[in-house]
Design a protein around this motif. Structure first.
Motif, PDB file in Angstrom:
ATOM      1  N   ALA A   3      -6.877  -3.725  -0.371  1.00  0.00           N
ATOM      2  CA  ALA A   3      -6.924  -4.873   0.364  1.00  0.00           C
ATOM      3  C   ALA A   3      -6.161  -4.948   1.721  1.00  0.00           C
ATOM      4  O   ALA A   3      -6.517  -5.357   2.767  1.00  0.00           O
ATOM      5  CB  ALA A   3      -6.712  -6.088  -0.514  1.00  0.00           C
ATOM      6  N   VAL A   4      -4.890  -4.320   1.545  1.00  0.00           N
ATOM      7  CA  VAL A   4      -4.021  -4.538   2.561  1.00  0.00           C
ATOM      8  C   VAL A   4      -4.787  -3.742   3.889  1.00  0.00           C
ATOM      9  O   VAL A   4      -4.609  -3.990   5.037  1.00  0.00           O
ATOM     10  CB  VAL A   4      -2.825  -4.001   2.356  1.00  0.00           C
ATOM     11  N   PHE A   5      -5.141  -2.530   3.364  1.00  0.00           N
ATOM     12  CA  PHE A   5      -5.643  -1.575   4.412  1.00  0.00           C
ATOM     13  C   PHE A   5      -6.902  -2.312   5.116  1.00  0.00           C
ATOM     14  O   PHE A   5      -7.044  -2.322   6.316  1.00  0.00           O
ATOM     15  CB  PHE A   5      -6.345  -0.300   3.613  1.00  0.00           C
ATOM     16  N   LEU A   6      -7.896  -2.898   4.614  1.00  0.00           N
ATOM     17  CA  LEU A   6      -9.015  -3.589   5.055  1.00  0.00           C
ATOM     18  C   LEU A   6      -8.425  -4.746   5.923  1.00  0.00           C
ATOM     19  O   LEU A   6      -9.156  -5.226   7.132  1.00  0.00           O
ATOM     20  CB  LEU A   6      -9.853  -4.026   3.871  1.00  0.00           C
ATOM     21  N   ILE A   7      -7.569  -5.578   5.375  1.00  0.00           N
ATOM     22  CA  ILE A   7      -7.113  -6.595   6.251  1.00  0.00           C
ATOM     23  C   ILE A   7      -6.444  -6.337   7.408  1.00  0.00           C
ATOM     24  O   ILE A   7      -6.741  -7.117   8.450  1.00  0.00           O
ATOM     25  CB  ILE A   7      -6.305  -7.672   5.361  1.00  0.00           C
ATOM     26  N   THR A   8      -5.491  -5.347   7.292  1.00  0.00           N
ATOM     27  CA  THR A   8      -4.820  -4.926   8.547  1.00  0.00           C
ATOM     28  C   THR A   8      -5.834  -4.474   9.358  1.00  0.00           C
ATOM     29  O   THR A   8      -5.710  -4.695  10.527  1.00  0.00           O
ATOM     30  CB  THR A   8      -3.572  -3.861   8.265  1.00  0.00           C
ATOM     31  N   SER A   9      -6.999  -3.647   9.025  1.00  0.00           N
ATOM     32  CA  SER A   9      -7.943  -2.873  10.014  1.00  0.00           C
ATOM     33  C   SER A   9      -8.475  -4.149  10.553  1.00  0.00           C
ATOM     34  O   SER A   9      -8.839  -3.999  11.927  1.00  0.00           O
ATOM     35  CB  SER A   9      -8.996  -2.025   9.075  1.00  0.00           C
ATOM     36  N   PHE A  10      -8.868  -4.849   9.590  1.00  0.00           N
ATOM     37  CA  PHE A  10      -9.725  -6.132  10.535  1.00  0.00           C
ATOM     38  C   PHE A  10      -8.865  -6.928  11.672  1.00  0.00           C
ATOM     39  O   PHE A  10      -9.260  -7.144  12.707  1.00  0.00           O
ATOM     40  CB  PHE A  10     -10.022  -7.324   9.531  1.00  0.00           C
ATOM     41  N   VAL A  11      -7.667  -7.279  11.432  1.00  0.00           N
ATOM     42  CA  VAL A  11      -6.644  -7.964  12.191  1.00  0.00           C
ATOM     43  C   VAL A  11      -6.437  -6.942  13.507  1.00  0.00           C
ATOM     44  O   VAL A  11      -6.290  -7.394  14.767  1.00  0.00           O
ATOM     45  CB  VAL A  11      -5.322  -8.129  11.767  1.00  0.00           C
ATOM     46  N   PHE A  12      -6.195  -5.550  13.328  1.00  0.00           N
ATOM     47  CA  PHE A  12      -6.014  -4.700  14.458  1.00  0.00           C
ATOM     48  C   PHE A  12      -6.908  -4.016  15.179  1.00  0.00           C
ATOM     49  O   PHE A  12      -6.710  -3.262  16.196  1.00  0.00           O
ATOM     50  CB  PHE A  12      -4.891  -3.831  13.922  1.00  0.00           C
ATOM     51  N   GLU A  13      -7.850  -4.376  14.898  1.00  0.00           N
ATOM     52  CA  GLU A  13      -9.104  -3.580  15.225  1.00  0.00           C
ATOM     53  C   GLU A  13      -9.441  -3.784  16.926  1.00  0.00           C
ATOM     54  O   GLU A  13      -9.706  -2.762  17.576  1.00  0.00           O
ATOM     55  CB  GLU A  13     -10.603  -3.933  14.499  1.00  0.00           C
ATOM     56  N   VAL A  14      -9.519  -5.025  17.209  1.00  0.00           N
ATOM     57  CA  VAL A  14      -9.513  -5.588  18.606  1.00  0.00           C
ATOM     58  C   VAL A  14      -8.306  -5.124  19.391  1.00  0.00           C
ATOM     59  O   VAL A  14      -8.720  -4.597  20.594  1.00  0.00           O
ATOM     60  CB  VAL A  14     -10.330  -6.969  18.705  1.00  0.00           C
ATOM     61  N   PRO A  15      -7.119  -5.517  19.038  1.00  0.00           N
ATOM     62  CA  PRO A  15      -6.081  -5.111  19.998  1.00  0.00           C
ATOM     63  C   PRO A  15      -5.934  -3.591  20.046  1.00  0.00           C
ATOM     64  O   PRO A  15      -5.620  -3.152  21.195  1.00  0.00           O
ATOM     65  CB  PRO A  15      -4.774  -5.646  19.140  1.00  0.00           C
ATOM     66  N   THR A  16      -6.224  -2.904  19.041  1.00  0.00           N
ATOM     67  CA  THR A  16      -5.956  -1.407  19.154  1.00  0.00           C
ATOM     68  C   THR A  16      -7.047  -1.010  20.288  1.00  0.00           C
ATOM     69  O   THR A  16      -6.829   0.000  20.917  1.00  0.00           O
ATOM     70  CB  THR A  16      -5.872  -0.699  17.935  1.00  0.00           C
ATOM     71  N   GLY A  17      -8.345  -1.349  20.107  1.00  0.00           N
ATOM     72  CA  GLY A  17      -9.302  -1.164  21.134  1.00  0.00           C
ATOM     73  C   GLY A  17      -8.904  -1.339  22.378  1.00  0.00           C
ATOM     74  O   GLY A  17      -9.405  -0.537  23.352  1.00  0.00           O
ATOM     75  N   ALA A  18      -8.450  -2.487  22.648  1.00  0.00           N
ATOM     76  CA  ALA A  18      -8.199  -2.923  23.920  1.00  0.00           C
ATOM     77  C   ALA A  18      -7.091  -1.637  24.511  1.00  0.00           C
ATOM     78  O   ALA A  18      -6.861  -1.420  25.604  1.00  0.00           O
ATOM     79  CB  ALA A  18      -7.536  -4.381  24.046  1.00  0.00           C
ATOM     80  N   CYS A  56      -0.029  10.369  14.939  1.00  0.00           N
ATOM     81  CA  CYS A  56       1.339  10.190  14.609  1.00  0.00           C
ATOM     82  C   CYS A  56       1.634   9.138  13.697  1.00  0.00           C
ATOM     83  O   CYS A  56       2.381   9.464  12.875  1.00  0.00           O
ATOM     84  CB  CYS A  56       2.166  10.075  16.078  1.00  0.00           C
ATOM     85  N   ILE A  57       0.979   8.126  13.779  1.00  0.00           N
ATOM     86  CA  ILE A  57       1.242   7.112  13.096  1.00  0.00           C
ATOM     87  C   ILE A  57       0.681   7.611  11.513  1.00  0.00           C
ATOM     88  O   ILE A  57       1.325   7.094  10.474  1.00  0.00           O
ATOM     89  CB  ILE A  57       0.594   5.755  13.600  1.00  0.00           C
ATOM     90  N   ARG A  58      -0.305   7.979  11.681  1.00  0.00           N
ATOM     91  CA  ARG A  58      -1.123   8.133  10.083  1.00  0.00           C
ATOM     92  C   ARG A  58      -0.464   9.415   9.574  1.00  0.00           C
ATOM     93  O   ARG A  58      -0.046   9.430   8.242  1.00  0.00           O
ATOM     94  CB  ARG A  58      -2.492   8.746  10.128  1.00  0.00           C
ATOM     95  N   MET A  59       0.365  10.360  10.276  1.00  0.00           N
ATOM     96  CA  MET A  59       1.123  11.330   9.870  1.00  0.00           C
ATOM     97  C   MET A  59       2.396  10.571   9.016  1.00  0.00           C
ATOM     98  O   MET A  59       2.681  10.980   8.058  1.00  0.00           O
ATOM     99  CB  MET A  59       1.637  12.187  10.847  1.00  0.00           C
ATOM    100  N   GLY A  60       2.949   9.941   9.810  1.00  0.00           N
ATOM    101  CA  GLY A  60       4.339   9.016   9.130  1.00  0.00           C
ATOM    102  C   GLY A  60       3.881   8.091   7.925  1.00  0.00           C
ATOM    103  O   GLY A  60       4.565   8.309   7.020  1.00  0.00           O
ATOM    104  N   ALA A  61       2.735   7.382   8.215  1.00  0.00           N
ATOM    105  CA  ALA A  61       2.183   6.813   6.939  1.00  0.00           C
ATOM    106  C   ALA A  61       2.096   7.548   5.596  1.00  0.00           C
ATOM    107  O   ALA A  61       2.410   7.310   4.555  1.00  0.00           O
ATOM    108  CB  ALA A  61       0.996   5.943   7.114  1.00  0.00           C
ATOM    109  N   PHE A  62       1.460   8.709   5.694  1.00  0.00           N
ATOM    110  CA  PHE A  62       1.325   9.809   4.631  1.00  0.00           C
ATOM    111  C   PHE A  62       2.516  10.201   4.067  1.00  0.00           C
ATOM    112  O   PHE A  62       2.694  10.381   3.157  1.00  0.00           O
ATOM    113  CB  PHE A  62       0.269  10.799   5.044  1.00  0.00           C
ATOM    114  N   GLY A  63       3.519  10.697   5.076  1.00  0.00           N
ATOM    115  CA  GLY A  63       4.742  10.845   4.706  1.00  0.00           C
ATOM    116  C   GLY A  63       5.539  10.156   3.898  1.00  0.00           C
ATOM    117  O   GLY A  63       6.084   9.976   2.884  1.00  0.00           O
ATOM    118  N   ASP A  71      -0.766   3.069   7.577  1.00  0.00           N
ATOM    119  CA  ASP A  71      -1.936   3.851   7.712  1.00  0.00           C
ATOM    120  C   ASP A  71      -3.071   3.079   8.317  1.00  0.00           C
ATOM    121  O   ASP A  71      -3.868   3.882   9.103  1.00  0.00           O
ATOM    122  CB  ASP A  71      -2.180   4.496   6.583  1.00  0.00           C
ATOM    123  N   ALA A  72      -3.301   1.790   7.984  1.00  0.00           N
ATOM    124  CA  ALA A  72      -4.461   1.177   8.489  1.00  0.00           C
ATOM    125  C   ALA A  72      -4.352   1.058   9.878  1.00  0.00           C
ATOM    126  O   ALA A  72      -5.291   0.909  10.840  1.00  0.00           O
ATOM    127  CB  ALA A  72      -4.611  -0.305   7.719  1.00  0.00           C
TER     128      ALA A  72
END
Length: 184
Positions: free
Chosen positions: A45-60, A76-83, A101-102
Motif C-alpha cells: 500500500a505504501v507503494f501505491l500511496i506514494t505513487s499516487f502522491v508523487f505522480e503529478v509532481p514527478t511528471g512536472a 538511480c533511485i530504484r537502484m538505491g531502493a533495491f539495494g 522505490d515508488a
C-alpha cells in the motif's frame, strides 16, 4: 524504424527486466524478513500511496528538467531502493525502501513514453504510435517472463540475491539510457 524507436525498445526492455527480476520472490522475501501478511500488504500500500502522491509532481519535473533526466534519476533511485531492500531486516526498513522505490517508479512513468513520442516526431516519424507501443509491450512482456524465471531460480539460492541483481540491472539500464537516449 527510427533511432528513437530502437533506443526505446532497448531501454524499456532493460527497465522491465530490472524490476521484474524479483517479482516471483517478492512476497517470499518479505516473509523471510519477518513481515506477516498484514505488514506485507501495508508495504504494498505504501507503494501505491506514494505513487499516487508523487505522480503529478514527478511528471512536472520531467517536463521541466527533461524526460531523459527524469528517467536516469528514476534508475538511480530504484537502484538505491533495491539495494536498501537487500539489507532490509524488518517492517520499517521495507516501508522506507518501498517508498523510495515508488518515488523512483513515478519518475519513469510517462517520461520514457513521452521521450519516445517526442523523439519520433523530431525524427519525422508520422505514423501513429499505437503499433509502436504495442510492439514495445510484447517485447517487454517477453523479457519480464525470462527475468522472472531467472529471478526465481536465483532466489532459490539466496532469497535476497535477486535484489542485488535487480539493483545492478537498474544501474546498467541507466548507463545504457545515458548513452543512447537523445533529447530533441
Amino acid at each position: 524504424m527510427t533511432r528513437t524507436e530502437r533506443s526505446y525498445y532497448v531501454v524499456w526492455s532493460s527497465y522491465n527486466f530490472s524490476w521484474s527480476f524479483l517479482a516471483p520472490v517478492y512476497p517470499l522475501f518479505l516473509l523471510s524478513r519477518g513481515l506477516d501478511l498484514f505488514q506485507i500488504n501495508v508495504v504494498m500500500a505504501v507503494f501505491l500511496i506514494t505513487s499516487f502522491v508523487f505522480e503529478v509532481p514527478t511528471g512536472a519535473l520531467a517536463d521541466l528538467a527533461g524526460r531523459k533526466a527524469a528517467f536516469l534519476l528514476s534508475c538511480c533511485i530504484r537502484m538505491g531502493a533495491f539495494g536498501l531492500y537487500f539489507f532490509a531486516h524488518g517492517f520499517v526498513d521495507c516501508i522506507i525502501a518501498e517508498g523510495i522505490d515508488a518515488l523512483g517508479n513515478t519518475l519513469a512513468n510517462g517520461a520514457l513514453d513521452a521521450w519516445a513520442v517526442d523523439g519520433m516526431r523530431a525524427e519525422g516519424a508520422g505514423a501513429a504510435t499505437d503499433r509502436f507501443f504495442a510492439r514495445a509491450q510484447i517485447i517487454a512482456r517477453t523479457v519480464m517472463i525470462a527475468s522472472g524465471l531467472a529471478g526465481g531460480y536465483l532466489g532459490q539460492r539466496d532469497i535476497a540475491l535477486p535484489w542485488l541483481v535487480a539493483a545492478a540491472s537498474f544501474a546498467l539500464t541507466g548507463m545504457v539510457a545515458a548513452a543512447i537516449m537523445r533529447e530533441h
